[in-house]
Design a protein around this motif. Sequence first.
Motif, PDB file in Angstrom:
ATOM      1  N   LYS A  94      42.269  44.599  37.823  1.00  0.00           N
ATOM      2  CA  LYS A  94      41.467  44.192  36.668  1.00  0.00           C
ATOM      3  C   LYS A  94      41.650  42.702  36.457  1.00  0.00           C
ATOM      4  CE  LYS A  94      40.797  45.241  31.723  1.00  0.00           C
ATOM      5  NZ  LYS A  94      41.343  46.007  30.565  1.00  0.00           N
ATOM      6  N   ALA A  95      40.564  42.035  36.130  1.00  0.00           N
ATOM      7  CA  ALA A  95      40.629  40.603  35.859  1.00  0.00           C
ATOM      8  C   ALA A  95      39.669  40.251  34.730  1.00  0.00           C
ATOM      9  CB  ALA A  95      40.286  39.812  37.114  1.00  0.00           C
ATOM     10  N   TYR A  96      40.013  39.194  34.015  1.00  0.00           N
ATOM     11  CA  TYR A  96      39.162  38.685  32.945  1.00  0.00           C
ATOM     12  C   TYR A  96      38.615  37.332  33.371  1.00  0.00           C
ATOM     13  CZ  TYR A  96      41.201  42.204  29.857  1.00  0.00           C
ATOM     14  OH  TYR A  96      41.597  43.380  29.279  1.00  0.00           O
ATOM     15  N   ASP A  97      37.333  37.107  33.067  1.00  0.00           N
ATOM     16  CA  ASP A  97      36.799  35.771  33.318  1.00  0.00           C
ATOM     17  C   ASP A  97      37.133  34.875  32.117  1.00  0.00           C
ATOM     18  OD1 ASP A  97      33.257  36.479  32.632  1.00  0.00           O
ATOM     19  OD2 ASP A  97      35.000  36.386  31.314  1.00  0.00           O
ATOM     20  N   ILE A  98      36.655  33.632  32.175  1.00  0.00           N
ATOM     21  CA  ILE A  98      37.030  32.680  31.124  1.00  0.00           C
ATOM     22  C   ILE A  98      36.382  33.017  29.782  1.00  0.00           C
ATOM     23  CG2 ILE A  98      37.506  30.833  32.753  1.00  0.00           C
ATOM     24  CD1 ILE A  98      34.760  29.673  32.115  1.00  0.00           C
ATOM     25  N   LEU A  99      35.409  33.935  29.794  1.00  0.00           N
ATOM     26  CA  LEU A  99      34.813  34.412  28.546  1.00  0.00           C
ATOM     27  C   LEU A  99      35.503  35.686  28.057  1.00  0.00           C
ATOM     28  CD1 LEU A  99      31.024  33.877  29.376  1.00  0.00           C
ATOM     29  CD2 LEU A  99      32.565  32.373  28.095  1.00  0.00           C
ATOM     30  N   ILE A 100      36.615  36.046  28.686  1.00  0.00           N
ATOM     31  CA  ILE A 100      37.435  37.210  28.345  1.00  0.00           C
ATOM     32  C   ILE A 100      36.662  38.518  28.549  1.00  0.00           C
ATOM     33  CG2 ILE A 100      39.218  38.037  26.751  1.00  0.00           C
ATOM     34  CD1 ILE A 100      39.517  35.156  27.435  1.00  0.00           C
ATOM     35  N   ARG A 101      35.782  38.522  29.554  1.00  0.00           N
ATOM     36  CA  ARG A 101      35.093  39.755  29.913  1.00  0.00           C
ATOM     37  C   ARG A 101      35.890  40.431  31.021  1.00  0.00           C
ATOM     38  NH1 ARG A 101      29.149  37.517  31.127  1.00  0.00           N
ATOM     39  NH2 ARG A 101      30.457  36.228  32.496  1.00  0.00           N
ATOM     40  N   PRO A 102      36.108  41.750  30.921  1.00  0.00           N
ATOM     41  CA  PRO A 102      36.897  42.448  31.938  1.00  0.00           C
ATOM     42  C   PRO A 102      36.048  42.879  33.128  1.00  0.00           C
ATOM     43  CG  PRO A 102      36.352  43.952  30.187  1.00  0.00           C
ATOM     44  CD  PRO A 102      35.770  42.618  29.786  1.00  0.00           C
ATOM     45  N   PHE A 103      36.658  42.839  34.297  1.00  0.00           N
ATOM     46  CA  PHE A 103      36.035  43.307  35.522  1.00  0.00           C
ATOM     47  C   PHE A 103      37.050  44.166  36.273  1.00  0.00           C
ATOM     48  CE2 PHE A 103      32.160  40.831  35.430  1.00  0.00           C
ATOM     49  CZ  PHE A 103      32.496  39.781  34.581  1.00  0.00           C
TER      50      PHE A 103
END
Length: 114
Positions: A94-103
């Motif tokens: 799991k990772a978050y982008d710089i907009l704190i959206r999870p992937f």
Amino acid sequence: QVQLVESGGGLVQPGGSLRLSCAASGKMVSDMGWYRQAPGKERELVATVTRGGRTTYADSVKDRFTISRDNAKNTVYLQMNSLKPEDTAVYYCKAYDILIRPFWGQGTQVTVSS
């Protein structure tokens, strides 16, 4: 969008080791982590690491698993030692982008069995 590709799962005997990798592509990511889901159970946190290297671990894997990351490669690793049958699960990155959206990644199977 962030794409996560996991690798490194497989079958290992109790007491053995495996190293999982998860490469992120598309955009820079912030916090990254590993989760797992065993059959019939809910997905649970295994370990997380911030971009600055701060880590957290589930009590069940402390002193056996080590999470690390290479920011230049946008990759997170999970070194798993002293594996037990109860570690058997599908492991998800799991990772978050710089907009704190999870992937989430697609998952990789880890089976600990003799």
